[in-house]
Scaffold this active site. Structure first.
Site, PDB file in Angstrom:
ATOM      1  N   ASP A  31      53.167  51.997  58.809  1.00  0.00           N
ATOM      2  CA  ASP A  31      53.748  52.615  57.612  1.00  0.00           C
ATOM      3  C   ASP A  31      55.259  52.689  57.809  1.00  0.00           C
ATOM      4  OD1 ASP A  31      54.727  54.583  55.736  1.00  0.00           O
ATOM      5  OD2 ASP A  31      52.657  55.227  55.454  1.00  0.00           O
ATOM      6  N   GLY A  93      47.958  61.946  44.952  1.00  0.00           N
ATOM      7  CA  GLY A  93      49.085  61.553  45.783  1.00  0.00           C
ATOM      8  C   GLY A  93      49.184  60.057  46.027  1.00  0.00           C
ATOM      9  N   HIS A 100      44.281  51.724  50.353  1.00  0.00           N
ATOM     10  CA  HIS A 100      44.688  51.825  51.754  1.00  0.00           C
ATOM     11  C   HIS A 100      44.370  53.224  52.244  1.00  0.00           C
ATOM     12  CE1 HIS A 100      48.139  53.396  49.512  1.00  0.00           C
ATOM     13  NE2 HIS A 100      48.484  54.058  50.601  1.00  0.00           N
TER      14      HIS A 100
END
Ligand SMILES: [Zn+2]
Length: 137
Positions: A31, A93, A100
């Protein structure tokens, strides 16, 4: 592949990613945000907007990869905790609309927050919720 999807572009290697692992169905990569060191995203390779769009094989594949990556993160970083987080829809969110999940090493006081505003409904209400879901399985 969905043309305007950033994760489809990652899967197609059209844009760079730090890839941790991949197989026929999944891609695991770092990430960019790195809430904590070792924060990895696991995505299905085929475009799916969210969990509702996964077939059973894709669902199994992404969680198999998540568990495998979690074990590797534990071995590499030895975090005292680890969260697996997955969001569907803006209220939950979700910001990238290609399925994912986050495999996120956790530490005391790392600032990550997830509030659980429990309602503790009576057993009868739980049974009603349960029946409503069971009827759709
Ligand atoms: Zn996509």
């Amino acid at each position: 592949m969905k043309a305007d999807c950033i994760f489809c572009k990652l899967v197609a290697k059209q844009i760079p990613a730090s890839i941790v692992y991949e197989d026929d169905a999944t891609l695991a990569f770092m990430d960019l945000g790195q809430v904590n060191p070792g924060h990895v995203l696991v995505a299905c390779k085929a475009h799916a907007d969210n969990v509702y769009a996964l077939d059973d094989a894709q669902a199994a594949a992404v969680f198999r990869t998540a568990a495998r990556v979690a074990r590797a993160i534990r071995a590499a970083f030895d975090p005292p905790g680890l969260s697996i987080y997955q969001a569907n829809g803006t209220p939950a969110g979700q910001t990238v609309f290609h399925f994912h999940l986050h495999v996120l090493p956790r530490h005391d006081g790392d600032g990550m927050q997830l509030v659980w505003p429990v309602k503790n409904p009576p057993r009868e209400q739980l049974e009603a919720y349960c029946a409503k879901i069971r009827a759709k399985l």
